[in-house]
Motif scaffolding. Sequence first.
Motif, PDB file in Angstrom:
ATOM      1  N   GLU A  82     -39.507 -65.663 -25.966  1.00 40.86           N
ATOM      2  CA  GLU A  82     -40.419 -65.561 -27.110  1.00 40.86           C
ATOM      3  C   GLU A  82     -39.656 -65.436 -28.429  1.00 40.86           C
ATOM      4  O   GLU A  82     -39.971 -66.110 -29.418  1.00 40.86           O
ATOM      5  CB  GLU A  82     -41.343 -64.344 -26.934  1.00 40.86           C
ATOM      6  CG  GLU A  82     -42.408 -64.243 -28.018  1.00 40.86           C
ATOM      7  CD  GLU A  82     -43.336 -63.062 -27.817  1.00 40.86           C
ATOM      8  OE1 GLU A  82     -44.027 -62.692 -28.773  1.00 40.86           O
ATOM      9  OE2 GLU A  82     -43.363 -62.502 -26.692  1.00 40.86           O
ATOM     10  N   THR A  83     -38.618 -64.593 -28.439  1.00 39.75           N
ATOM     11  CA  THR A  83     -37.815 -64.416 -29.659  1.00 39.75           C
ATOM     12  C   THR A  83     -37.062 -65.692 -30.000  1.00 39.75           C
ATOM     13  O   THR A  83     -36.973 -66.082 -31.168  1.00 39.75           O
ATOM     14  CB  THR A  83     -36.814 -63.250 -29.483  1.00 39.75           C
ATOM     15  OG1 THR A  83     -37.534 -62.069 -29.167  1.00 39.75           O
ATOM     16  CG2 THR A  83     -36.018 -63.022 -30.756  1.00 39.75           C
ATOM     17  N   VAL A  99     -36.344 -63.408 -39.752  1.00 40.10           N
ATOM     18  CA  VAL A  99     -36.770 -63.822 -38.405  1.00 40.10           C
ATOM     19  C   VAL A  99     -35.605 -64.480 -37.675  1.00 40.10           C
ATOM     20  O   VAL A  99     -35.340 -64.190 -36.498  1.00 40.10           O
ATOM     21  CB  VAL A  99     -37.961 -64.795 -38.482  1.00 40.10           C
ATOM     22  CG1 VAL A  99     -38.365 -65.256 -37.086  1.00 40.10           C
ATOM     23  CG2 VAL A  99     -39.151 -64.153 -39.192  1.00 40.10           C
ATOM     24  N   GLU A 154     -44.011 -70.594 -42.335  1.00 40.18           N
ATOM     25  CA  GLU A 154     -43.645 -71.664 -41.392  1.00 40.18           C
ATOM     26  C   GLU A 154     -44.706 -72.746 -41.356  1.00 40.18           C
ATOM     27  O   GLU A 154     -44.393 -73.946 -41.327  1.00 40.18           O
ATOM     28  CB  GLU A 154     -43.428 -71.075 -39.996  1.00 40.18           C
ATOM     29  CG  GLU A 154     -42.164 -70.246 -39.876  1.00 40.18           C
ATOM     30  CD  GLU A 154     -42.108 -69.447 -38.586  1.00 40.18           C
ATOM     31  OE1 GLU A 154     -42.861 -69.776 -37.652  1.00 40.18           O
ATOM     32  OE2 GLU A 154     -41.322 -68.488 -38.505  1.00 40.18           O
ATOM     33  N   ASP A 187     -45.420 -66.438 -40.334  1.00 42.40           N
ATOM     34  CA  ASP A 187     -46.288 -67.494 -39.788  1.00 42.40           C
ATOM     35  C   ASP A 187     -46.842 -68.367 -40.908  1.00 42.40           C
ATOM     36  O   ASP A 187     -46.886 -69.603 -40.790  1.00 42.40           O
ATOM     37  CB  ASP A 187     -47.454 -66.880 -39.008  1.00 42.40           C
ATOM     38  CG  ASP A 187     -47.021 -66.285 -37.671  1.00 42.40           C
ATOM     39  OD1 ASP A 187     -45.952 -66.688 -37.171  1.00 42.40           O
ATOM     40  OD2 ASP A 187     -47.749 -65.429 -37.146  1.00 42.40           O
ATOM     41  N   ALA A 194     -38.485 -70.576 -37.196  1.00 41.99           N
ATOM     42  CA  ALA A 194     -38.076 -70.129 -38.533  1.00 41.99           C
ATOM     43  C   ALA A 194     -36.976 -71.027 -39.091  1.00 41.99           C
ATOM     44  O   ALA A 194     -37.010 -71.424 -40.264  1.00 41.99           O
ATOM     45  CB  ALA A 194     -37.602 -68.679 -38.473  1.00 41.99           C
ATOM     46  N   LYS A 197     -37.971 -68.680 -29.443  1.00 40.34           N
ATOM     47  CA  LYS A 197     -38.918 -69.630 -30.027  1.00 40.34           C
ATOM     48  C   LYS A 197     -39.223 -69.264 -31.479  1.00 40.34           C
ATOM     49  O   LYS A 197     -39.295 -70.141 -32.347  1.00 40.34           O
ATOM     50  CB  LYS A 197     -40.211 -69.646 -29.208  1.00 40.34           C
ATOM     51  CG  LYS A 197     -41.129 -70.822 -29.543  1.00 40.34           C
ATOM     52  CD  LYS A 197     -40.493 -72.137 -29.145  1.00 40.34           C
ATOM     53  CE  LYS A 197     -41.400 -73.305 -29.394  1.00 40.34           C
ATOM     54  NZ  LYS A 197     -40.774 -74.589 -29.056  1.00 40.34           N
ATOM     55  N   GLU A 198     -39.378 -67.963 -31.757  1.00 35.72           N
ATOM     56  CA  GLU A 198     -39.610 -67.504 -33.129  1.00 35.72           C
ATOM     57  C   GLU A 198     -38.453 -67.916 -34.032  1.00 35.72           C
ATOM     58  O   GLU A 198     -38.651 -68.411 -35.139  1.00 35.72           O
ATOM     59  CB  GLU A 198     -39.736 -65.974 -33.149  1.00 35.72           C
ATOM     60  CG  GLU A 198     -41.074 -65.426 -32.727  1.00 35.72           C
ATOM     61  CD  GLU A 198     -41.106 -63.908 -32.838  1.00 35.72           C
ATOM     62  OE1 GLU A 198     -40.451 -63.355 -33.752  1.00 35.72           O
ATOM     63  OE2 GLU A 198     -41.771 -63.275 -32.003  1.00 35.72           O
ATOM     64  N   LYS A 250     -44.710 -60.389 -39.953  1.00 29.12           N
ATOM     65  CA  LYS A 250     -44.963 -61.426 -38.932  1.00 29.12           C
ATOM     66  C   LYS A 250     -45.998 -62.425 -39.446  1.00 29.12           C
ATOM     67  O   LYS A 250     -45.816 -63.644 -39.333  1.00 29.12           O
ATOM     68  CB  LYS A 250     -45.466 -60.758 -37.640  1.00 29.12           C
ATOM     69  CG  LYS A 250     -45.872 -61.727 -36.536  1.00 29.12           C
ATOM     70  CD  LYS A 250     -44.663 -62.409 -35.928  1.00 29.12           C
ATOM     71  CE  LYS A 250     -45.022 -63.220 -34.690  1.00 29.12           C
ATOM     72  NZ  LYS A 250     -45.830 -64.403 -34.953  1.00 29.12           N
TER      73      LYS A 250
END
Length: 259
Positions: free
Chosen positions: A91-92, A82, A58, A55, A99, A94-95, A51
């Motif tokens: 939330e997922t 990701v 990105e 980050d 990515a 948005k991740e 994770k």
Amino acid sequence: MRNAILLLKHVGYCNVLKSIWICSFKESPLNKIFEKMIIEEEKKKEEKDEKHLADLYECFISLSFDFPQGLILMCVSCLLKVALKKEEDEETQKEVEMALLALSCIYSHYEIEQKQYLNEIKEIIQYHQEHHNLTRLAYLYAWEFLIFRLDTDKSLNEVIVNELYFGREARRELKELSKCVDWKRKEERRGEKEGKEEYILIEGLQYESVELISSITQIYRAATDNREDIDMLKGGAVDAVLEGLQRHTFKGKMAYESL
């Protein structure tokens, strides 16, 4: 530092959405710190923090728009993991979107072999076509990442057209987006910022328009001597497209670039 990375990741995300290029960032000390942190995290044989690594990637790539070739394959592998998440909670999603946005910033001059990304990006696109699990922005950036690879790998034409049905998908997406955009805004509202749907529509047109306009032009030229036999001309399709291009639907710059 982790909070700073998350903040700068969102800054990079906004920069991409607004097409703001910070060319000086790659020369900054912070850029070098990020690169060092990525290398140190990648070197860990056990307990690698995926994770945190995602980050960093990105943040780094969306701000600097320049990336050491030696880190590209690790970056693509990390971000695709990701992007392959299929949960539909906010939330997922948005991740996954962030990515894919970062992946779309990896332009065509970077050398990436098909085996490093093709199966994964096909799975992401095909799964969305069946289940609609991605946001519109995420889907757009998945396509952008793949289409940028076309510059150096023409064999992707077959995959894009005949396996992933780019023409069908582009038509469907543009049709859906056109319903979301308020085409009849009053004159006093024209100076306001574009909404997300308008942004996605214009962004989508930017990478579709060159081939689209080229194809229309070729068809039109080929048809000039065979007017009686061409249904497209009988139905006025070409005239309709040309008329549409002349409307002041988009900003002047967009129309100019498309033409």
